[in-house]
Design a protein around this motif. Structure first.
Motif, PDB file in Angstrom:
ATOM      1  N   VAL A   1       0.828  -1.202   0.000  1.00 19.76           N
ATOM      2  CA  VAL A   1       0.000   0.000   0.000  1.00 19.76           C
ATOM      3  C   VAL A   1       0.867   1.259   0.000  1.00 19.76           C
ATOM      4  N   LEU A   2       2.021   1.177   0.666  1.00 18.23           N
ATOM      5  CA  LEU A   2       2.901   2.338   0.799  1.00 18.23           C
ATOM      6  C   LEU A   2       3.579   2.730  -0.512  1.00 18.23           C
ATOM      7  N   LEU A   3       4.041   1.772  -1.288  1.00 17.56           N
ATOM      8  CA  LEU A   3       4.830   2.099  -2.482  1.00 17.56           C
ATOM      9  C   LEU A   3       4.093   2.995  -3.478  1.00 17.56           C
ATOM     10  N   PRO A   4       2.828   2.721  -3.823  1.00 20.63           N
ATOM     11  CA  PRO A   4       2.122   3.644  -4.726  1.00 20.63           C
ATOM     12  C   PRO A   4       1.936   5.034  -4.111  1.00 20.63           C
ATOM     13  N   LEU A   5       1.690   5.095  -2.815  1.00 21.06           N
ATOM     14  CA  LEU A   5       1.536   6.377  -2.132  1.00 21.06           C
ATOM     15  C   LEU A   5       2.842   7.161  -2.166  1.00 21.06           C
ATOM     16  N   ALA A   6       3.944   6.476  -1.914  1.00 21.26           N
ATOM     17  CA  ALA A   6       5.259   7.118  -1.967  1.00 21.26           C
ATOM     18  C   ALA A   6       5.551   7.623  -3.376  1.00 21.26           C
ATOM     19  N   ALA A   7       5.219   6.830  -4.375  1.00 21.58           N
ATOM     20  CA  ALA A   7       5.434   7.245  -5.765  1.00 21.58           C
ATOM     21  C   ALA A   7       4.604   8.477  -6.096  1.00 21.58           C
ATOM     22  N   GLU A   8       3.386   8.516  -5.596  1.00 18.62           N
ATOM     23  CA  GLU A   8       2.510   9.667  -5.826  1.00 18.62           C
ATOM     24  C   GLU A   8       3.131  10.957  -5.291  1.00 18.62           C
ATOM     25  N   PHE A   9       3.807  10.860  -4.153  1.00 17.45           N
ATOM     26  CA  PHE A   9       4.406  12.039  -3.529  1.00 17.45           C
ATOM     27  C   PHE A   9       5.885  12.208  -3.869  1.00 17.45           C
TER      28      PHE A   9
ATOM     29  N   GLU B   1       8.307   7.879  14.231  1.00 18.56           N
ATOM     30  CA  GLU B   1       7.335   6.866  13.827  1.00 18.56           C
ATOM     31  C   GLU B   1       6.068   7.511  13.281  1.00 18.56           C
ATOM     32  N   LEU B   2       5.678   7.087  12.097  1.00 18.02           N
ATOM     33  CA  LEU B   2       4.421   7.544  11.501  1.00 18.02           C
ATOM     34  C   LEU B   2       3.289   6.571  11.815  1.00 18.02           C
ATOM     35  N   CYS B   3       3.578   5.283  11.773  1.00 19.33           N
ATOM     36  CA  CYS B   3       2.581   4.279  12.122  1.00 19.33           C
ATOM     37  C   CYS B   3       3.261   2.922  12.235  1.00 19.33           C
ATOM     38  N   HIS B   4       2.565   1.978  12.856  1.00 17.88           N
ATOM     39  CA  HIS B   4       3.044   0.597  12.893  1.00 17.88           C
ATOM     40  C   HIS B   4       1.864  -0.358  12.809  1.00 17.88           C
TER      41      HIS B   4
ATOM     42  N   ALA C   1      -4.428   7.944   5.518  1.00 17.74           N
ATOM     43  CA  ALA C   1      -4.801   9.356   5.670  1.00 17.74           C
ATOM     44  C   ALA C   1      -3.720  10.127   6.414  1.00 17.74           C
ATOM     45  N   LYS C   2      -3.192   9.554   7.484  1.00 18.47           N
ATOM     46  CA  LYS C   2      -2.143  10.219   8.266  1.00 18.47           C
ATOM     47  C   LYS C   2      -0.871  10.395   7.442  1.00 18.47           C
ATOM     48  N   VAL C   3      -0.460   9.349   6.740  1.00 19.09           N
ATOM     49  CA  VAL C   3       0.770   9.418   5.947  1.00 19.09           C
ATOM     50  C   VAL C   3       0.585  10.372   4.773  1.00 19.09           C
TER      51      VAL C   3
ATOM     52  N   TYR D   1       0.826  13.817   6.191  1.00 14.98           N
ATOM     53  CA  TYR D   1       2.217  14.071   6.570  1.00 14.98           C
ATOM     54  C   TYR D   1       3.065  14.383   5.339  1.00 14.98           C
ATOM     55  N   LEU D   2       2.931  13.559   4.305  1.00 14.56           N
ATOM     56  CA  LEU D   2       3.720  13.754   3.090  1.00 14.56           C
ATOM     57  C   LEU D   2       3.372  15.079   2.394  1.00 14.56           C
ATOM     58  N   SER D   3       2.126  15.477   2.450  1.00  7.32           N
ATOM     59  CA  SER D   3       1.758  16.739   1.814  1.00  7.32           C
ATOM     60  C   SER D   3       2.380  17.922   2.554  1.00  7.32           C
ATOM     61  N   LYS D   4       2.661  17.765   3.829  1.00  2.77           N
ATOM     62  CA  LYS D   4       3.263  18.840   4.621  1.00  2.77           C
ATOM     63  C   LYS D   4       4.783  18.932   4.462  1.00  2.77           C
TER      64      LYS D   4
END
Length: 80
Positions: A21-29, A61-64, A70-72, A75-78
């Motif tokens: 789930v993280l990799l596409p989100l990271a690519a987006e940002f 830590e962002l999450c575990h 939503a939180k990540v 965070y990434l937008s900031k």
């Protein structure tokens, strides 16, 4: 470029789920993701043993266990 760190294990299904789930989100940002197997370092294993997967940015830590999308995303937008 920002870099997120995912503390993980090779045999951990939650880790694989979070990475998927993280990799596409990271690519987006436009951020990099460094996946670290905690079992390769006794110090990391002691720190994160029962918490993996753990998502970090600059040591914070962002999450575990599960990716809080939503939180990540917020965070990434900031930090962009």
């Amino acid at each position: 470029m920002a870099k997120l760190t995912l503390m993980s294990r090779t045999y951990c299904h939650l880790c694989h789920d979070m990475e998927a789930v993280l990799l596409p989100l990271a690519a987006e940002f436009g951020v990099d993701v460094d996946v670290i197997d905690v079992d390769t370092d006794p110090r990391l294993e002691a720190l994160y043993d029962e918490l993996v997967p753990v998502l970090l940015h600059e040591g914070a830590e962002l999450c575990h266990y599960y990716l809080d999308v939503a939180k990540v995303r917020d965070y990434l937008s900031k930090i962009r």
